[in-house]
Design an enzyme around this catalytic site. Structure first.
Site, PDB file in Angstrom:
ATOM      1  N   ASP A  88      -8.606  67.764  46.980  1.00 14.05           N
ATOM      2  CA  ASP A  88      -7.831  67.470  48.191  1.00 14.05           C
ATOM      3  C   ASP A  88      -6.365  67.787  47.924  1.00 14.05           C
ATOM      4  OD1 ASP A  88      -7.033  65.983  50.739  1.00 14.05           O
ATOM      5  OD2 ASP A  88      -9.161  65.490  50.621  1.00 14.05           O
ATOM      6  N   HIS A 126      -3.569  62.992  52.930  1.00 16.94           N
ATOM      7  CA  HIS A 126      -5.002  63.100  53.191  1.00 16.94           C
ATOM      8  C   HIS A 126      -5.840  62.629  52.002  1.00 16.94           C
ATOM      9  CE1 HIS A 126      -8.812  65.318  54.059  1.00 16.94           C
ATOM     10  NE2 HIS A 126      -8.447  65.189  55.322  1.00 16.94           N
ATOM     11  N   SER A 309     -13.517  64.376  57.566  1.00 19.19           N
ATOM     12  CA  SER A 309     -12.753  64.046  56.356  1.00 19.19           C
ATOM     13  C   SER A 309     -13.006  62.610  55.922  1.00 19.19           C
ATOM     14  CB  SER A 309     -11.257  64.222  56.606  1.00 19.19           C
ATOM     15  OG  SER A 309     -10.855  65.544  56.416  1.00 19.19           O
TER      16      SER A 309
END
Length: 779
Positions: A88, A126, A309
């Site tokens: 990520d 994220h 996600s």
């Protein structure tokens, strides 16, 4: 790059690769609720009550029970000992909810190669949110992860780079590192159909890296690689248009909302395996955020994370729990368990169908292009993992392949078909179709593969693409459990006018395991829905050594393996057909009654207070957890040369063991050292040394023992007979028998006063005479 693959809301340039996050609308604050009714020891983390994906009581206005059913799993498993990699944009590893579980030994900064995989900017939040969903600590701070004691490491990529070749190099390096982990989460992917094509030189490294993880990860068992299925439903994307998601080495995950319906953004696909909560409008997912005012929300947490996600890391956390429950699972076992344990959600949706398998709740599995096999059920998945006996890896995977080169013209506004005949099948896991076709407008095409069992996989559905050819590998999970023998038909429909094309060739590949007469029939709580389906409620099998695995069932079971007998599973009657002999049973969480037949049976009770009766034959009875009653029944006489009659293993709890006739083995086994608090005290009702009965002690449990493995104690001073319980604690021996009361003690500290960490573990009815030769020592 854009962090939103939603149809609108993106203000940054669209690139071919994206993090797969959708930003739900702000959620409405929920009223507090009492989680104590759902968990015996609920997490004290203050945001846990808002994490509807874990326990949904309707706190966000959704449907109670639409969650991953984890409430009771944490009593046994928290992900401890399992390493999870997170590919990520970095992880804030100093976050209060993450630092305890962070493992810097396995981290990688592929973005800057500076050895620090922390987020590169305040916009790189994220990965931190993904990490919290997997393994936020149960520390009375913030929220809690699915696997709150799993180890996590960041594998950082730069999603803002304008150099695509640089990004490919970063991602390839990270994917090759996947082989160092048990589980690797990927909440990113590509947005253009057929772009990440492993046939092209640019992306073949991705495919090689994924195969390397399957082949070499976890010492050959295979790393479990999880991918977000994509957020492109709104603009016609499909998870099957991307080789990262449709590789048989990865698990593609879809997203649902708090009503159990697929979200407006979740990409469909025949390759989807399962779905989990992802959030939509007022049901954002609560997780960690960059500390302070950085990231998505002011503060250290966000209530608005979402998209596939969010779905992918929830599955990665569940996989960590499964691998803690059974570290011997192959990566293909994990995929199969998730498929067979998933439960149907949004059952009225017309996209559901049942495939041609024969071993899920008496028939085929439910499957959908929108949901895969359904909503992940952590409880059912862990129970199946505990009892899983196969070990399906890259090395033992079988493949059946055939190719057709029809040079078939694809006519305008027409459907054309071509078939491949498979004569030798296998037990299918996944299938691949390698397609080579040309067409002046791919958006006109709908391509469907139909198996010999009639199961349809929609491989292509009007892709938004300006390409004029498809040379690409597509896949499907929909045929799991089928054998594949017969005609497979590929149908291509041109749904718009003025465009034509040609199907040059297609190759069908079936992957799975060799066919065997030894079958395992899996039953879950959903069997209760099939009471009116005669085809599912009668079991016929006249060959092989067969197993009923009911470990995922939570209600009381009544199972009788005698041919012609009726059993009760999830409240529905199952008839064992005349002439059918099933050998083995795994019980579930209830108070089960399981009766064997004339064969050599293995009956394992699971949790609950179970009653197991072996009947005739050489049986293995294992109570597992709870206060169980085990009755071996008739057996053979070892003194007459017939060794190996019934084996009785009480497990945890206060069990009653009755071997019955023959030479029986009363076994005290386990995977951890003796604990008086959990081991319990078993009553052995009929120990008879004259018939050759033995008490079997595992050195994993009775760790003080140094006697060699075999019959009797190789060191005579490790066993003693005394005349009082008090004398047991003063004995020099590690195993002490009180001839006066029949009590059997583990004297862990030997010559020191008291029993140390040991205690009483058995009581022999009738106080029979015992000697060292009446024991056997095992590893």
């Amino acid at each position: 790059m854009s962090k939103s693959t939603a149809p609108s809301g993106s203000t940054t340039p669209l690139r071919p690769f994206q993090l797969r996050k959708v930003q739900p609308a702000p959620s409405v604050p929920s009223a507090p609720f009492n989680t104590a009714s759902l968990l015996s020891n609920p997490p004290l983390d203050p945001l846990f009550s808002d994490q509807w994906h874990l326990v949904n009581t309707g706190q966000t206005g959704g449907l109670a029970g639409i969650d991953i059913n984890i409430a009771n799993v944490w009593e046994d498993y928290t992900g401890a000992g399992v390493n999870v990699g997170i590919i990520d944009d970095g992880v804030e590893y100093i976050h209060d909810d993450l630092f305890v579980n962070y493992n810097s030994d396995l981290e990688l900064d592929a973005a800057e190669n500076n050895g620090d995989p922390a987020p590169g900017s305040i916009f790189d939040s994220h990965g931190t949110s993904v990490a919290g969903l997997i393994a936020a600590s149960a520390n009375a701070v913030g929220g809690v992860g699915v696997a709150p004691e799993a180890s996590i490491s960041a594998l950082r990529l730069d999603f803002w780079t304008l150099d695509e070749s640089d990004f490919i190099a970063q991602a390839t390096a990270a994917l090759y590192r996947a082989a160092n982990f048990d589980v690797v989460n990927n909440s990113w992917g590509y947005v253009f159909p057929f772009y990440d094509n492993f046939f092209t030189p640019a992306y073949e490294g991705f495919g090689n890296a994924l195969q390397n993880a399957a082949e070499n990860g976890r010492g050959g068992l295979g790393t479990v690689v999880v991918f977000a299925g994509g957020n492109g439903r709104g603009f016609g994307d499909n998870a099957n248009y991307h080789n990262l998601e449709n590789s048989r080495f990865t698990i593609a995950v879809g997203a649902i909302n708090h009503f159990g319906e697929y979200t407006f953004y979740s990409s469909p696909g025949a390759n989807l395996l399962v779905s989990v909560p992802g959030g939509e409008f007022d049901d954002g997912i609560v997780t960690t955020d960059l500390s302070g005012r950085s990231g998505d929300d002011p503060g250290d947490y966000t209530s608005n994370f979402g998209g596939t996600s969010a779905s992918a890391p929830i599955v990665s956390g569940v996989v960590a729990l499964m691998l803690q429950a059974n570290s011997s699972l192959g990566y293909r076992d994990v995929q199969e368990i998730l498929a067979y344990s998933a439960r149907q959600t949004d059952a009225t949706d017309l996209g559901w169908s049942f495939n041609g398998a024969k071993n899920w709740n008496g028939g085929g599995l439910h499957v959908s292009h929108d949901y895969g096999f359904g909503l992940v059920d952590a409880h059912a998945a862990v129970r199946l993992a505990e009892t899983w006996t196969a070990q399906s890896t890259f090395d033992n995977e079988q493949v059946v392949s055939a190719t057709s080169t029809p040079d078939l013209e694809i006519l305008d506004l027409d459907t054309v078909s071509d078939s491949i005949t498979i004569t030798e099948g296998l037990k299918i896991d996944q299938i691949e179709v390698v397609l080579d076709l040309e067409h002046t407008y791919l958006g006109a095409l709908r391509i469907v593969l139909t198996s010999p069992d009639g199961t349809e996989s929609v491989l292509v559905a009007n892709p938004f693409s300006f390409d004029t050819e498809i040379k690409f590998t597509l896949s499907s999970t929909h045929h799991w459990g089928e054998t594949g023998v017969g005609d497979w038909t590929l149908s291509i429909t041109d749904e718009f006018g003025l465009d034509t094309g040609i199907l040059n060739s297609w190759t069908l590949k079936l992957y799975g395991d060799a066919l065997s007469e030894d079958d395992t029939y899996i039953y879950t709580n959903e069997f209760g829905k099939f009471s009116a389906d005669a085809s599912r409620t009668t079991l016929t099998d006249t060959a092989g050594t067969d197993t009923l695995n009911c470990a995922a069932v939570t209600s009381n079971l009544e199972i009788d393996l005698a041919p012609g007998a009726n059993s009760l599973i999830a409240g529905t009657t199952l008839k064992i057909a005349d002439g059918t002999l099933i050998e083995n049973v795994f019980g579930g969480d209830g108070d089960d009654e399981i009766r064997g037949n004339l064969r050599d049976n293995e009956l394992r009770g699971g949790r609950g207070d179970d009653s197991l009766k072996g009947q005739a034959g050489r049986d293995l009875l294992e109570g597992n957890q709870g206060d169980d009653i085990l009755e071996g029944g008739d057996g053979a006489d070892r003194l007459l040369g017939d060794v190996g009659s019934d084996r009785l293993i009480g497990g945890r709890g206060n069990d009653t063991l009755n071997g019955g006739e023959g030479s029986d083995r009363f076994e005290f086994r386990g995977t951890s050292p003796f604990s008086a608090a959990t081991f319990g005290v078993d009553t052995i009702a009929d120990f008879n040394w004259f018939e050759g009965d033995q008490i079997v002690l595992s050195k994993r449990v009775f760790t003080a023992l140094t006697s060699s493995v075999g019959n009797g104690f190789s060191k005579a001073n490790e066993f003693a007979v005394v005349s009082s319980d008090r004398a047991a604690g003063r004995s020099r021996a590690f195993i002490v028998y009180n001839q006066s009361t029949g009590a059997l003690f583990y004297n862990q500290n030997g010559s020191a006063n008291g029993l140390g960490a040991g205690g009483k573990f058995a009581s022999l009815a009738g106080t029979p005479w015992m000697e060292g030769i009446d024991f056997a020592i095992v590893a």
